[in-house]
Every structure is written in C-alpha cells, then in structure tokens.
Design an enzyme around this catalytic site. Sequence first.
Site, PDB file in Angstrom:
ATOM      1  N   HIS A 192      -0.835  10.576  -2.972  1.00  0.00           N
ATOM      2  CA  HIS A 192      -2.156  10.169  -2.366  1.00  0.00           C
ATOM      3  C   HIS A 192      -3.334  11.147  -2.457  1.00  0.00           C
ATOM      4  O   HIS A 192      -4.298  11.000  -2.875  1.00  0.00           O
ATOM      5  CB  HIS A 192      -1.998   9.600  -0.903  1.00  0.00           C
ATOM      6  CG  HIS A 192      -3.297   9.128  -0.247  1.00  0.00           C
ATOM      7  ND1 HIS A 192      -4.202  10.032   0.321  1.00  0.00           N
ATOM      8  CD2 HIS A 192      -4.127   7.864  -0.571  1.00  0.00           C
ATOM      9  CE1 HIS A 192      -5.439   9.233   0.853  1.00  0.00           C
ATOM     10  NE2 HIS A 192      -5.217   8.339   0.203  1.00  0.00           N
ATOM     11  N   HIS A 224       0.766  -1.164   0.020  1.00  0.00           N
ATOM     12  CA  HIS A 224       0.060  -0.057  -0.073  1.00  0.00           C
ATOM     13  C   HIS A 224       0.690   1.323  -0.039  1.00  0.00           C
ATOM     14  O   HIS A 224       1.564   1.447   0.925  1.00  0.00           O
ATOM     15  CB  HIS A 224      -0.892  -0.042   1.101  1.00  0.00           C
ATOM     16  CG  HIS A 224      -1.808   1.072   1.449  1.00  0.00           C
ATOM     17  ND1 HIS A 224      -1.908   1.863   2.421  1.00  0.00           N
ATOM     18  CD2 HIS A 224      -2.770   1.348   0.555  1.00  0.00           C
ATOM     19  CE1 HIS A 224      -2.660   2.857   2.405  1.00  0.00           C
ATOM     20  NE2 HIS A 224      -3.396   2.449   1.040  1.00  0.00           N
TER      21      HIS A 224
HETATM   22  O1  G3P Z   1      -6.627   1.718  -2.844  1.00  0.00           O
HETATM   23  C1  G3P Z   1      -7.001   1.076  -1.615  1.00  0.00           C
HETATM   24  C2  G3P Z   1      -6.780   1.876  -0.569  1.00  0.00           C
HETATM   25  O2  G3P Z   1      -5.413   2.490  -0.868  1.00  0.00           O
HETATM   26  C3  G3P Z   1      -7.764   3.073  -0.716  1.00  0.00           C
HETATM   27  O3  G3P Z   1      -7.471   3.984   0.174  1.00  0.00           O
HETATM   28  O4  G3P Z   1      -7.196   6.321   0.631  1.00  0.00           O
HETATM   29  O5  G3P Z   1      -5.398   4.502   1.130  1.00  0.00           O
HETATM   30  O6  G3P Z   1      -5.865   5.349  -1.237  1.00  0.00           O
HETATM   31  P1  G3P Z   1      -6.383   5.154   0.280  1.00  0.00           P
HETATM   32 CA    CA Z   2      -4.980   3.659  -2.957  1.00  0.00          CA
END
Ligand code: G3P
Ligand code: CA
Length: 290
Positions: free
Chosen positions: A79, A37
């Site tokens: 992000h 992530h």
């Molecule tokens: O993409 C899955 C998850 O990453 C969604 O949340 O806010 O971390 O992009 P975010």
């Molecule tokens: Ca994401």
Amino acid sequence: MKVLNVSILLILFLSGCVPAVQQPVPLPSEPFLVIAHRGASAYAPAHTFPSYELAIEMGAHYIELDLHRTKDGKLVVLHNDSIELNGHEVEIDEISSDVLSAFKPAEEFNQPTNEYASQKFASLRVPSLEQVLREFGDQTNYYIEIKSPDRYPGIERQLIDQLSDHHLLDRDDPLPKVIIQSFSSDSLKEVHALSPGTPLIQLYSFKKKAKLSPAKLKKVSRYASGIGVNASVVTEHLVNTVHESGLAIHPFTVNEIEQLSSLISMGIDGVFTDKPDLIITSLNQHKSLN
Ligand code: G3P
Ligand code: CA
C-alpha cells in the site's frame, strides 16, 4: 501554425488515417461487485498470499492490488510509498527488490489486540506483481491501483505488457479479468490509450462533500468506466449523477452491514471491503428478502 495543425489532424481524422479514441467499455450492470480491498485484509496481512487466498475462497469478484515499483524496476504489491526498515523510513522507489525482501508485512497486522494475529504470517514477504499473477493466474479477477505514477515513469506500459504476457487483457469473460484504478487521471488516460479495452476507475477522496459535477463526470467518461470514492461522501444524488454520465460507482471501504444497506439503497454498483465474507452474506440475505 496551430490552426494549420488542427486542420491537418481534422483532414487525417476524416480520411480515416487517425483512429478515433475508443470509448471505454462499460462494466456489466450485474453482479454487484465485491472487491477484496488488499485481499481479505481484515483477516490476514494486507497484500499477502493468505489475504488474497481467503478473498478468493470467500467468493470476492476481485482482489485489489496497490502497485509500486522498486529501484531495480520490479512491480511490487503493497500500500504505502515507503516502509520502515531497521528503524529508517525508506521509499520504495529508492530500494531494490532485494532490500524490500527484508520487510515483513505481518508485523503491523500481528498486534496483540488483533484477534486474527498469527505466527503463521510472520514469514510473509511483499509479493511482486509477477508472483501474484503466477500464483492466481485466471482463477480470480484483478482490480489494480497504480499508486503514485509520477514516481514511476512508464509504469503504465510496464503494467499493460505484464498483464498482456499473462493473457489477462482483451478477453471475452463475463467479468473483465482486470480493472485498473488510480487517483491520477493522467495515468488512467495513458492506460486507456495503451489498452482501450481495459475498464478504468477514476478514484476520488473528499473530506466532506463530493465535488463531482455532471460536466466533470462527462470528461471522466471519455477514458474511464467508473469512479471509486470514499463511502462517507456517497449520496443518492451522487450515485444518480454518476450513472447519468454512464459511469459505475464503487465506494471504499465498506466493512459494516448498515453502511452497505444504505449504499445499496442508493444504487451503487459494488464495494471495496476488507471483509468479503460479511458483504457476501449480507448481499445474499438482501437478495432473499427482495
Ligand atoms: O483503491 C481504492 C482504495 O483502496 C483507495 O484507497 O488508500 O486503500 O488504496 P487506499
Ligand atoms: Ca487501493
């Protein structure tokens, strides 16, 4: 008139002149996917080369990228929709890539309380998608989120063209080189029309309980191969319902072994994690116990 249009379409379809919409490709049931992530973002600033390098070294199957577009049309990997520059909040789509290059993504990470903070991160900048693809080529797999597509008309075509230029689409690898995810179903449907061989993940976030009926998931299965959903709402019943619709399920964001074990016992197919090393060690232990 409407009836006439539908009749014409039906005749064209039956005569083979209109191609049927291709079904999404199913994701392989093995291995259990470890999706880094924003890279291994517990240990290095999110969406930077060190974060992605670490994730690849640790053995993550995918590096996760969040995608935006600058005013001068460059796809960039970070992000948020906006950043703070010189004390002002500025939107990514309102600044050029030159202006964005003044932003230092390590500043948030390099807090005194963070044991992984390091001055070696201080000079890092927000990478463009092009830089990431050039750097890592086909030595990893990419799990790319189209963020805020309403702000970036045509981003779907631009992304598919760029991935195609790097020969990352429509390949015959055991794992797809690219998975594309979004909270926007319209954006994913557009990607499916442009590149039906690319697996797509419909993202959801719920406060208390997942509101995903079999009928809703059936509709999702016409363009996507799976869903991504916040881990806190995942139940065995949800996992079964998702699987019965022919979809995979990847919860986010899982950084604790206890939560991972519980989700695995429910039958999930992979996780987003900031700590790929922890998840991989735990999966290996899980395997040796079974
Ligand atoms: O993409 C899955 C998850 O990453 C969604 O949340 O806010 O971390 O992009 P975010
Ligand atoms: Ca994401």
